[in-house]
Design a protein around this motif. Structure first.
Motif, mmCIF file in Angstrom:
data_model
loop_
_atom_site.group_PDB
_atom_site.id
_atom_site.type_symbol
_atom_site.label_atom_id
_atom_site.label_comp_id
_atom_site.label_asym_id
_atom_site.label_seq_id
_atom_site.Cartn_x
_atom_site.Cartn_y
_atom_site.Cartn_z
ATOM 1 N N GLU A 1 0.832 -1.207 0.000
ATOM 2 C CA GLU A 1 0.000 0.000 0.000
ATOM 3 C C GLU A 1 0.857 1.242 0.000
ATOM 4 N N ALA A 2 1.936 1.187 0.825
ATOM 5 C CA ALA A 2 2.818 2.361 0.923
ATOM 6 C C ALA A 2 3.776 2.431 -0.262
ATOM 7 N N ASP A 3 3.763 1.372 -1.100
ATOM 8 C CA ASP A 3 4.649 1.323 -2.265
ATOM 9 C C ASP A 3 6.122 1.432 -1.870
ATOM 10 N N THR A 4 6.493 0.728 -0.813
ATOM 11 C CA THR A 4 7.876 0.737 -0.357
ATOM 12 C C THR A 4 8.778 0.079 -1.406
ATOM 13 N N PRO A 5 9.903 0.715 -1.749
ATOM 14 C CA PRO A 5 10.828 0.051 -2.684
ATOM 15 C C PRO A 5 11.515 -1.133 -2.009
ATOM 16 N N ARG A 6 11.479 -2.275 -2.676
ATOM 17 C CA ARG A 6 12.034 -3.482 -2.056
ATOM 18 C C ARG A 6 12.978 -4.184 -3.028
ATOM 19 N N ALA A 7 13.841 -3.391 -3.647
ATOM 20 C CA ALA A 7 14.701 -3.970 -4.687
ATOM 21 C C ALA A 7 15.611 -5.051 -4.106
ATOM 22 N N THR A 8 16.229 -4.781 -2.954
ATOM 23 C CA THR A 8 17.146 -5.736 -2.328
ATOM 24 C C THR A 8 16.402 -7.014 -2.003
ATOM 25 N N LEU A 9 15.249 -6.820 -1.390
ATOM 26 C CA LEU A 9 14.457 -7.956 -0.964
ATOM 27 C C LEU A 9 14.075 -8.818 -2.163
ATOM 28 N N SER A 10 13.760 -8.131 -3.267
ATOM 29 C CA SER A 10 13.361 -8.858 -4.466
ATOM 30 C C SER A 10 14.488 -9.757 -4.946
ATOM 31 N N ARG A 11 15.708 -9.201 -4.895
ATOM 32 C CA ARG A 11 16.844 -10.013 -5.332
ATOM 33 C C ARG A 11 17.032 -11.213 -4.428
ATOM 34 N N LEU A 12 16.653 -11.028 -3.151
ATOM 35 C CA LEU A 12 16.847 -12.106 -2.179
ATOM 36 C C LEU A 12 15.792 -13.193 -2.302
ATOM 37 N N GLY A 13 14.723 -12.925 -3.035
ATOM 38 C CA GLY A 13 13.593 -13.848 -3.109
ATOM 39 C C GLY A 13 14.000 -15.271 -3.431
ATOM 40 N N THR A 14 14.686 -15.450 -4.562
ATOM 41 C CA THR A 14 15.033 -16.804 -4.992
ATOM 42 C C THR A 14 15.967 -17.494 -3.994
ATOM 43 N N PRO A 15 17.042 -16.799 -3.525
ATOM 44 C CA PRO A 15 17.901 -17.470 -2.529
ATOM 45 C C PRO A 15 17.117 -17.899 -1.287
ATOM 46 N N ILE A 16 16.183 -17.055 -0.835
ATOM 47 C CA ILE A 16 15.437 -17.417 0.373
ATOM 48 C C ILE A 16 14.640 -18.694 0.145
ATOM 49 N N VAL A 17 13.979 -18.776 -1.021
ATOM 50 C CA VAL A 17 13.188 -19.969 -1.307
ATOM 51 C C VAL A 17 14.094 -21.189 -1.353
#
Lengths: 311, 675
Positions: B52-68
């Protein structure tokens, strides 16, 4: 209107309508039956214009018109005519009765005795009369317009089923609507003759108009529709006696005439539906007998709504 | 624009609701780790807030696959080296992926994946749940699914660069779609519940389900604290009496679950006797093969239970229900072959007054007169009370009278043991009374045993059945008097004075009634009724076979099957032909030549407008009626009508261009009609 006949016809129609105010549908049907060559039975309480319509129809064509008032003591000879000894007393000559006219108004036909009625009815279907083994042809066109008052019971001889079937059309004129009635009251006195309309059709024109009516195209689907409607009257559970094949022919012919009146060269389903109540109601005899006209009208409406109309 | 933004917002939240709904389901219906579920819920909330707040999550996005990948490794390790529990590892992995996805910024593809995970959770819950509440919940779940699919579709269109919102339904249509989806979901769940319990895969997930089944009725009862049981308002059973005109008196309905015959100083024990399967044919179990003249029928629905006892009234004759083999011991205890059961329904036929039986069953064995050592004063009391009474009946009456005076019913301060109950404190609950009476009867020489089950219940007038609750649990005595086991109850009847007297309000009665119908018609009925229908049809066929002289059994069956096949085929053929003839007849009646498509479309349009309420109405009348209500159409109408009538009924076929013009005018008229 390229057809001169059409012009005379519309004049004829307009004249009748000017006499019989607010009865457009009845006038159309009566004219259609007239053009189709079907006899007409007018049925309603006195004073609603039955005789007026009959006289207007006859006055519209420049043919002969006779009127027979049916009473209990009317004899067949009084209608048909008799052979009388000629002046030279060597032979019998035929003295034609009132039936020898283009249009015959049989007033209060249900007051006549059965003998007189059947004499008339024979003439209606055969278009000829036989007196003392000699046959005389009736004029052409020949049309009988009979009237009767269905609410009078005393001293009447109601027409039997077989004779009702001779009439192509039964019309009920009903009371005029409010507007027409006020106009009637305003414009008329008891002495006014409202049937003095000018003749607009010659008898020969009527004959050729009838030929035209005959040529109006009826699609096979509509022939089938007519057949299904009449068959349905016979199969209806509340009906004692259904419509005859003669009535089916009458229905087709009346629809053709209605189409001709509208300047069409083909019949549409609406024509058949318009004609059906007038043509069929008096030939459908509901079980139980009493209050028959209302019941047969309801039955016919039901049949018209359930028999699928061709699209 | 504002409205559109509002709709979009609504879409987003419907989608989020769908993602979330699986988690409470798992929490309520399964034993999935609460910590994991909390984590997933927190991830959902955080993700929603960040979206909702449209927080930028570029780092987190990159981490997505490694986390899974990490989650996958952890789950595998857990499975092979730590817990070695497949279900736990899988739920860990799925909830982990779900939490990660919820935290990351989402594209339409992620939305679909989250929906799929939510559906998986829903299915897991559905495989262990079987109650009405779940079905109602699925009503909401599937409605949310419909909304979610729709919003994802919109989002996908947007991402693909296609104009989004190409199809924007009105709120009315949207509400109808959601409602239909919900009702469809409810019905699907009902069907699922009727089927899933019979499927094997349920065994795998059953372990996940919460243990909230009714327990108790172990092999032994003691005078322990029972306040917990008596204040448990959970329903244990619902009983219908289909052939009774009037509601029975609940005070006399002893629903027996177990019989104890051996007293061991501090409690009553089940006597271990040889167990045999009750003879059965299909779903009918014949407990007592003798024919009795008067018998009563009760349809009993047991709620899920953690014990195998089957409850009966009086003397059971036949039990009809689908629960595998039914076992019985020498005492007459009936139980299932599995350790517990889900909601279960069976029809019990029983006699209330077992008849005198002098035959092989004979007088009961010595064990019903066994008296433990060390209770000589109790024995003396029994002998003294029985006194000089001549018959067993009279002795029993005297002993019952003994409990009528000076004793009081209590669950809060009962006597600690039997001796103090009988001699000093004289206060206790049903088990005290039952144990005391049974022992005194034995002392007086009357064979006796202790029975446990439920007494009475609450009559629900709404559905005309008896609600038996845990708080109706009771213990009483059966004594061998006059050649049969007679129910004796020393406990004073408390009725409405009982602190555990259940009186449900009318809303509660209706709710319970819904629940009962659900159990009857969804959970249990389908299978039994199928069995009934098949057996009824089969026996009817056999009867017919016999009547035709085909002989009983196999020969009749051998003849009946092909006969039935031929009959069915003939019926199918007949229906097919009739249908064909019907359609041909109708075609012939209504359409001389097939109606060209433009006219057909117009007719259907007019029919939809209610202008053709009977088949007798021709086109002219329909068009005229349409023009009457919309006079501005009269020009189009008359133009169309003249062409149409000429085309269909004219003396000669229309030339091609006139025909095309007729079709065009039909279409134009139809469009103006719809406008």
């Amino acid at each position: 209107m390229e057809n001169p006949l059409s012009e005379s016809l519309s004049k004829f129609r307009a004249n009748i309508e000017s006499v019989l105010l607010g009865k457009r549908e009845a006038v159309d049907l009566a004219m259609a039956s007239f053009l189709a060559g079907g006899h007409i039975l007018l049925e309603d309480v006195p004073g609603t214009g039955k005789t007026t319509l009959a006289r207007a129809l006859s006055a519209g064509i420049s043919g002969t018109f006779r009127r027979v008032q049916f009473t209990g003591d009317l004899l067949p000879q009084d209608i048909v005519g008799v052979h009388i000894l000629s002046e030279d007393r060597k032979s019998f000559v035929f003295s034609p009765g009132p039936l020898f006219a283009n249009i015959v108004l049989a007033d209060e036909i249900n007051r006549g005795n059965p003998r007189a009625q059947s004499a008339l009815l024979e003439a209606m279907s055969e278009r000829q009369v036989t007196v003392d083994n000699r046959t005389y042809k009736l004029p052409d066109p020949f049309l009988v317009i009979a009237t009767q008052n269905p609410y009078e019971q005393h001293g009447t001889y109601p027409l039997p089923e077989s004779q009702l079937d001779r009439f192509n059309l039964r019309l009920r004129l009903d009371y005029p609507d409010r507007e027409s009635e006020t106009r009637l009251i305003r414009e008329n006195t008891l002495l006014t003759m409202r049937d003095g309309i000018p003749a607009s059709l010659l008898p020969e024109q009527v004959v050729s108009l009838r030929e035209e009516v005959n040529r109006v195209a009826v699609h096979d689907a509509l022939i089938d529709y007519v057949q299904r409607i009449t068959a349905a009257t016979r199969a209806h559970p509340a009906v004692r006696l259904g419509a005859s094949p003669r009535s089916a022919i009458g229905l087709k012919a009346t629809a053709q005439a209605l189409a001709r009146l509208e300047e069409r060269d083909h019949v549409v389903p609406g024509d058949i539906r318009r004609a059906a109540p007038a043509v069929l109601c008096h030939r459908v005899f509901p079980k139980g007998g009493a209050m028959a006209t209302d019941a047969s009208r309801a039955i016919l409406e039901e049949i018209l709504s359930t028999v699928p109309a061709p699209l | 624009m504002i409205a559109a933004a509002g709709t979009e917002r609504f879409h987003r939240w419907v989608l989020r609701a769908h993602w979330l709904l699986g988690i409470p389901l798992l929490a309520y219906y399964t034993q999935t780790s609460p910590a994991l579920l909390l984590l997933a819920a927190a991830a959902w909330a955080a993700g929603a807030w960040m979206d909702e707040a449209d927080t930028p999550r570029a780092t987190l996005s990159r981490l997505g696959t490694p986390i899974v990948a990490l989650l996958f490794l952890a789950a595998t390790a857990d499975l092979f080296f730590l817990e070695r529990d497949l279900l736990a590892s899988v739920s860990f992995l799925i909830l982990g992926i779900q939490s990660t996805k919820l935290l990351l910024p989402k594209r339409a593809r992620d939305g679909w994946q989250l929906c799929a995970i939510s559906l998986l959770e829903f299915l897991v819950a559905a495989s262990v749940a079987d109650d009405l509440a779940f079905a109602l919940f699925s009503f909401a779940y599937l409605a949310a699914s419909a909304g979610a699919m729709w919003s994802l579709h919109e989002q996908e269109a947007e991402e693909a660069g296609r104009p989004a919102g190409g199809f924007v339904p009105s709120p009315g249509v949207a509400a109808r779609v959601l409602l239909l989806a919900g009702i469809g979901g409810f019905l699907m769940t009902a069907a699922l519940f009727a089927v899933v319990p019979r499927l094997e895969f349920r065994r795998g997930t059953q372990r996940l389900s919460r243990a909230d089944a009714v327990i108790g009725f172990s092999d032994r009862i003691t005078l322990r604290e029972i306040t917990g049981i008596k204040s448990d308002r959970r329903v244990a059973a619902r009983v219908e009496f289909p052939f009774l005109d009037r509601p029975p008196d609940p005070g006399g309905l002893y629903l027996r679950g177990i019989l104890y015959s051996r007293y061991s100083g501090d409690g009553w024990q089940l006597m271990k006797t040889p167990v045999s399967a009750v003879s059965r044919g299909g779903s009918l179990h014949v407990v007592d093969p003798e024919q009795r003249r008067s018998s009563t029928v009760a349809d009993i629905t047991l709620e899920p239970a953690g014990h195998p006892r089957l409850f009966t009234y009086g003397d059971p004759l036949r039990i009809e229900g689908v629960f595998g083999p039914l076992l019985a011991d020498q005492e007459g205890n009936l139980f299932l072959s599995q350790p517990g059961h889900a909601t279960m329904r069976y029809r019990l036929r029983f006699t209330e007054e077992p008849p005198f039986r002098a035959g092989p069953a004979g007088p009961p064995g010595r064990q019903y007169l066994e008296f433990p050592d060390g209770l000589e004063d109790v024995r003396a009391l029994g002998v003294g009370l029985a006194g000089t009474a001549e018959t067993d009946r009279a002795r029993a009456d005297r002993l019952l009278d003994f409990f009528r005076t000076g004793f009081r019913y209590t669950v809060s301060d009962p006597a600690p043991d039997l001796r103090s109950f009988l001699f000093s404190e004289k206060a206790g609950f049903c088990e005290h009374y039952a144990a005391g009476l049974a022992l005194l009867l034995r002392a007086a020489g009357v064979p006796s045993r202790v029975a446990a089950g439920y007494l009475g219940g609450e009559w629900n007038e709404v559905g005309r059945y008896l609600i038996v609750r845990q708080s109706d649990a009771h213990a009483w005595v059966e004594a061998w008097i006059g050649g049969r086991w007679v129910t004796l109850d020393a406990t004073p009847p408390l009725g409405a004075a009982s602190p555990f007297y259940a009186k449900t309000g009318s809303i509660g009665l209706y709710t319970d009634w819904l629940r009962q119908r659900w159990d009857k018609y969804v959970m249990s009925y389908s299978l039994r009724m199928q069995a009934d229908a098949v057996s009824a049809g089969w026996s009817g066929m056999r009867r017919t076979g016999r009547a035709l002289g085909l002989g009983p059994g196999a020969r009749a069956a051998a003849m009946a099957r092909p006969a039935a096949a031929v009959g069915a085929a003939a019926l199918a053929l007949f229906l097919l032909l009739r249908r064909k003839r019907e359609s041909r007849r109708r075609a012939g009646a209504e359409r001389h030549t097939p109606l060209p498509a433009p006219y057909g479309r117009l007719v259907r349009r007019l029919e939809r407008s209610g202008l053709r309420n009977s088949p007798g109405i021709p086109m002219e009348d329909m068009v005229a009626a349409a023009v009457r209500s919309r006079p501005e159409l009269s020009e189009d109408a008359s133009r169309f009508l003249s062409l149409y009538l000429r085309d269909r009924f004219g003396p000669a076929p229309l030339p091609p261009d006139a025909r095309a013009e007729a079709f065009r005018s039909a279409d134009r008229f139809r469009k103006r009609l719809s406008a």
